[in-house]
Design a protein around this motif. Structure first.
Motif, PDB file in Angstrom:
ATOM      1  N   LYS A   1      23.981  16.073  53.868  1.00  0.00           N
ATOM      2  CA  LYS A   1      24.014  16.891  55.072  1.00  0.00           C
ATOM      3  C   LYS A   1      23.338  18.238  54.860  1.00  0.00           C
ATOM      4  O   LYS A   1      22.668  18.764  55.760  1.00  0.00           O
ATOM      5  CB  LYS A   1      25.460  17.097  55.515  1.00  0.00           C
ATOM      6  N   TYR A   2      23.494  18.825  53.660  1.00  0.00           N
ATOM      7  CA  TYR A   2      23.019  20.185  53.420  1.00  0.00           C
ATOM      8  C   TYR A   2      21.694  20.270  52.681  1.00  0.00           C
ATOM      9  O   TYR A   2      20.971  21.259  52.833  1.00  0.00           O
ATOM     10  CB  TYR A   2      24.080  20.970  52.637  1.00  0.00           C
ATOM     11  N   THR A   3      21.359  19.260  51.904  1.00  0.00           N
ATOM     12  CA  THR A   3      20.106  19.311  51.138  1.00  0.00           C
ATOM     13  C   THR A   3      18.881  19.472  52.026  1.00  0.00           C
ATOM     14  O   THR A   3      17.992  20.272  51.705  1.00  0.00           O
ATOM     15  CB  THR A   3      19.969  18.066  50.250  1.00  0.00           C
ATOM     16  N   PRO A   4      18.762  18.748  53.153  1.00  0.00           N
ATOM     17  CA  PRO A   4      17.595  18.964  54.032  1.00  0.00           C
ATOM     18  C   PRO A   4      17.507  20.393  54.562  1.00  0.00           C
ATOM     19  O   PRO A   4      16.411  20.933  54.731  1.00  0.00           O
ATOM     20  CB  PRO A   4      17.821  17.968  55.169  1.00  0.00           C
ATOM     21  N   VAL A   5      18.674  21.017  54.823  1.00  0.00           N
ATOM     22  CA  VAL A   5      18.689  22.402  55.301  1.00  0.00           C
ATOM     23  C   VAL A   5      18.194  23.338  54.206  1.00  0.00           C
ATOM     24  O   VAL A   5      17.376  24.235  54.457  1.00  0.00           O
ATOM     25  CB  VAL A   5      20.105  22.807  55.753  1.00  0.00           C
ATOM     26  N   ILE A   6      18.698  23.138  52.982  1.00  0.00           N
ATOM     27  CA  ILE A   6      18.257  23.953  51.855  1.00  0.00           C
ATOM     28  C   ILE A   6      16.762  23.790  51.627  1.00  0.00           C
ATOM     29  O   ILE A   6      16.036  24.764  51.371  1.00  0.00           O
ATOM     30  CB  ILE A   6      19.043  23.581  50.581  1.00  0.00           C
ATOM     31  N   LYS A   7      16.286  22.560  51.725  1.00  0.00           N
ATOM     32  CA  LYS A   7      14.858  22.297  51.533  1.00  0.00           C
ATOM     33  C   LYS A   7      14.027  22.996  52.602  1.00  0.00           C
ATOM     34  O   LYS A   7      12.975  23.575  52.308  1.00  0.00           O
ATOM     35  CB  LYS A   7      14.596  20.791  51.570  1.00  0.00           C
TER      36      LYS A   7
END
Length: 220
Positions: free
Chosen positions: A189-195
């Motif tokens: 859920k959060y990795t795409p946002v961090i990327k």
């Protein structure tokens, strides 16, 4: 510190923490430099505060210097260990499928950024130390903007800064996400946002520094 860097996982964790500290510093540094574009007086005031505030000069500045040296030295150590761990190179690298060019060549961009830091330190930090502690000049809040403006009157220096910041952007494009992954910030859920944040950070921060340098050159 010895315990943190005694294992591969510990070294990667320490590398990530130093990277995050430097990411915050870049934001602050760009904010102060950007003031020189919009308000020379505001830039002079901010620079004078940064240059004479005891907390910044005698606590934060040594911490920053240590973080920079620590990050680059540890980065080179990790790169050498990674290369030694696979003495026989792959017959087919499969770069498109396995990794990006930048992730495989962080040491190259790191060396260029390190060379840039050397020039940057000579241009500004060493000049500041000479002005205050060697020559012993009196405080002059109005001097910072003219000094910055004059440094970017040299086209060769501006071009080197531009190249260095482009490579910094490439370095950040991998390093931003990698630092979060190293501290365990991985989740569908959060990795795409961090990327996504990392992508924009690696574009906007170098672009901001480039804009400041080019602005001062074209307004000579």
């Amino acid at each position: 510190m010895a315990g943190l860097t005694s294992s591969t996982i510990g070294r990667k964790y320490a590398m990530a923490l130093s990277a995050m500290f430097l990411l915050i510093f870049l934001l602050i540094h760009l904010f102060v430099n950007s003031l020189s574009v919009f308000s020379p007086d505001a830039f002079n005031s901010a620079s004078e505060f940064m240059g004479y505030n005891p907390l910044i000069q005698f606590l934060m500045q040594p911490i920053l210097g240590f973080a920079v040296i620590f990050h680059f030295v540890l980065g080179f150590v990790l790169e050498i260990r990674n290369r030694n761990a696979r003495p026989v190179k792959y017959a087919v690298n499969g770069s498109a499928a396995n990794s990006t060019w930048m992730s495989r060549n962080m040491i190259i961009s790191g060396l260029v950024v390190l060379a840039f830091l050397g020039l940057h330190m000579y241009d500004f930090w060493w000049h500041e130390m000479d002005y205050k502690y060697i020559v012993g000049n009196v405080r002059d809040e109005a001097r910072y903007w003219p000094e910055l403006h004059a440094q970017f009157g040299n086209i060769a220096r501006v071009l080197f800064y531009v190249v260095a910041f482009v490579l910094l952007g490439l370095h950040l494009s991998h390093g931003f996400q990698s630092s979060f992954q190293s501290v365990g910030a991985r989740h569908p859920k959060y990795t795409p946002v961090i990327k996504a944040i990392g992508t924009w950070y690696s574009i906007l921060i170098p672009a901001g520094f480039i804009f400041v340098a080019v602005f001062h050159y074209v307004t000579q």
